[in-house]
Motif scaffolding. Structure first.
Motif, PDB file in Angstrom:
ATOM      1  N   CYS A 190      -5.796   4.033   3.652  1.00  0.00           N
ATOM      2  CA  CYS A 190      -6.523   4.766   2.609  1.00  0.00           C
ATOM      3  C   CYS A 190      -7.020   6.116   3.116  1.00  0.00           C
ATOM      4  CB  CYS A 190      -7.712   3.939   2.110  1.00  0.00           C
ATOM      5  SG  CYS A 190      -7.226   2.474   1.178  1.00  0.00           S
ATOM      6  N   HIS A 245       0.877  -1.182   0.000  1.00  0.00           N
ATOM      7  CA  HIS A 245       0.000   0.000   0.000  1.00  0.00           C
ATOM      8  C   HIS A 245       0.906   1.221   0.000  1.00  0.00           C
ATOM      9  CE1 HIS A 245      -3.090   2.849   1.107  1.00  0.00           C
ATOM     10  NE2 HIS A 245      -4.002   1.904   1.308  1.00  0.00           N
ATOM     11  N   HIS A 247      -8.928  -1.392  11.123  1.00  0.00           N
ATOM     12  CA  HIS A 247      -9.731  -1.083   9.940  1.00  0.00           C
ATOM     13  C   HIS A 247     -11.198  -0.998  10.331  1.00  0.00           C
ATOM     14  CE1 HIS A 247     -11.606  -1.350   5.989  1.00  0.00           C
ATOM     15  NE2 HIS A 247     -10.444  -0.954   5.497  1.00  0.00           N
ATOM     16  N   TYR A 259      -7.289   3.209  11.753  1.00  0.00           N
ATOM     17  CA  TYR A 259      -7.980   3.150  10.470  1.00  0.00           C
ATOM     18  C   TYR A 259      -7.029   2.746   9.349  1.00  0.00           C
ATOM     19  CZ  TYR A 259     -11.363   5.857  13.156  1.00  0.00           C
ATOM     20  OH  TYR A 259     -12.236   6.269  14.128  1.00  0.00           O
ATOM     21  N   CYS A 260      -7.613   2.460   8.199  1.00  0.00           N
ATOM     22  CA  CYS A 260      -6.877   2.035   7.013  1.00  0.00           C
ATOM     23  C   CYS A 260      -5.933   3.134   6.513  1.00  0.00           C
ATOM     24  CB  CYS A 260      -7.886   1.659   5.932  1.00  0.00           C
ATOM     25  SG  CYS A 260      -7.148   1.118   4.375  1.00  0.00           S
ATOM     26  N   GLY A 312      -6.455  -4.537   9.263  1.00  0.00           N
ATOM     27  CA  GLY A 312      -5.934  -4.770   7.921  1.00  0.00           C
ATOM     28  C   GLY A 312      -4.565  -5.398   8.031  1.00  0.00           C
ATOM     29  N   LYS A 359      -6.260  -8.814   4.065  1.00  0.00           N
ATOM     30  CA  LYS A 359      -6.888  -7.579   3.578  1.00  0.00           C
ATOM     31  C   LYS A 359      -6.053  -6.965   2.450  1.00  0.00           C
ATOM     32  CE  LYS A 359      -9.508  -3.758   3.839  1.00  0.00           C
ATOM     33  NZ  LYS A 359      -8.680  -2.797   3.098  1.00  0.00           N
ATOM     34  N   ASN A 360      -4.742  -6.933   2.624  1.00  0.00           N
ATOM     35  CA  ASN A 360      -3.847  -6.373   1.610  1.00  0.00           C
ATOM     36  C   ASN A 360      -3.916  -7.180   0.315  1.00  0.00           C
ATOM     37  OD1 ASN A 360      -1.754  -4.701   0.548  1.00  0.00           O
ATOM     38  ND2 ASN A 360      -0.219  -6.190   1.160  1.00  0.00           N
TER      39      ASN A 360
END
Length: 369
Positions: free
Chosen positions: A285, A47, A159, A282-283, A165, A169-170
């Motif tokens: 993202c 990521h 997450h 959190y992620c 995560g 998840k990845n």
């Protein structure tokens, strides 16, 4: 039944052994050199981080793995797929700009960066999922499926939809094309925003099912009786006018992630590395990262992504809660930090479904390096 082996090293460092050298030693001890890399294309799934978030893995870690693979005669590349949500990584051009901004480039990592599902997130392979409960044919980024060997490098963190995560998840969510991500996240079909639609008709041109027409105001309308939910219209729209409002339940999401992980891994060599550091709630993202919820733990590696996620979760749950974090402010219903952070999630659903699919085992032997 023999347990899967998960290798671990802490984050203590000396003048003679820094963290990058420890990571190299860890993955060698875990057996990565047993993979035949010679003249093979090797996808390293990572990521790159949404700009503004500072919890993502530094590119220095990926260079360790890149250098090792090149030493073994392999042809590595770093990869991720475009996002479903509107952000800095929804198409390949912006995605690469974001990666460069966060320090990922051929000079810092020693290899090329390839966005797995292409320019608009529509470059995908359709991969059968044997015994899939939700997914019969996963939509995976084509470049990832074209690789001979698959390596995952994971930032282990919380997450909001899956609990945490990690490796699964990845792999599962991260390797899905934009349509694949829609299939995992959502239960319905996309709709067009009349406010955002600029009447370019790109969505209508790419739709193979004649599901998109334009009304008297020349705004896109999607006929759900014809729409098959392939998601190609999402990738074709440069104005974010198409989205799916029907997000599914978290347990279904976790099972779909397991089924997508099966599609990515089945039939080829794979190896997995997780760093339990900067454990944000959190992620990655998110365009921000909060205070970590627990102290840093260490680095883990295994051929088994299920056992790896279990080992990381167990190690994380042994850690104290960091004072002042969002987890410290919550009422603790269980002894699980991730469920306490996001009470509506249950990460074990993904683990159990992955075991059922034959991806790996929950039982592991932890070997400290």
């Amino acid at each position: 039944m023999e347990k899967s082996k998960v290798y671990f090293t802490n984050l203590r460092a000396t003048a003679n052994m820094n963290l990058l050298q420890k990571l190299d030693k860890l993955v060698r001890k875990a057996g990565i050199e047993g993979i035949d890399f010679k003249e093979k294309f090797v996808a390293i799934k990572i990521h790159f981080g949404e700009p503004g978030n500072l919890a993502y893995l530094r590119p220095n870690y990926s260079k360790v793995i890149v250098d090792l693979i090149k030493e073994q005669g392999g042809k590595p590349f770093l990869t991720d797929c475009n996002t479903l949500y509107v952000g800095r990584r929804k198409n390949a051009l912006e995605h690469l700009d974001a990666a460069y901004e966060n320090g990922y480039n051929p000079f810092t990592t020693g290899c090329q960066l390839i966005i797995g599902d292409g320019l608009k997130g529509t470059d995908e392979a359709f991969v059968p999922v044997e015994n899939g409960e939700y997914v019969k044919e996963a939509k995976i980024g084509q470049a990832i499926m074209d690789a001979d060997i698959f390596i995952s490098m994971n930032h282990f963190k919380g997450h909001e939809a899956t609990g945490f995560g990690g490796a699964l998840k990845n792999i599962g969510m991260g390797c899905g094309s934009r349509a694949g991500k829609m299939e995992m996240h959502c239960s319905g079909k996309p709709v067009a925003s009349k406010r955002k639609c600029v009447s370019c008709k790109a969505c209508m041109k790419i739709c193979a099912h004649d599901a998109i027409s334009f009304n008297e105001n020349i705004k896109a309308v999607i006929d759900h009786n014809k729409c098959v939910g392939c998601g190609r219209c999402l990738g074709s729209c440069n104005f974010d006018a198409i989205h799916n409002p029907e997000f599914g339940a978290n347990d279904a999401l976790n099972k779909k992630i397991a089924e997508y992980s099966y599609a990515v891994l089945n039939g080829r060599p794979h190896f997995h590395i997780s760093l339990v550091i900067d454990v944000s709630p959190y992620c990655d993202c998110h365009a921000e990262n909060d205070l970590p919820i627990i102290p840093d733990v260490g680095m883990f590696a295994s051929f088994d992504p299920v056992a790896l996620d279990m080992a990381c979760a167990d190690a994380a749950n042994k850690q104290p809660v960091i004072h002042g974090s969002c987890l410290a402010e919550k009422h603790h219903h269980t002894h699980d930090h991730f469920i306490n952070t996001h009470p509506e999630t249950n990460w074990e659903v993904c683990i159990d479904h992955s075991v059922k699919l034959g991806i790996g085992k929950k039982e592991y032997e932890l070997i400290e390096i």
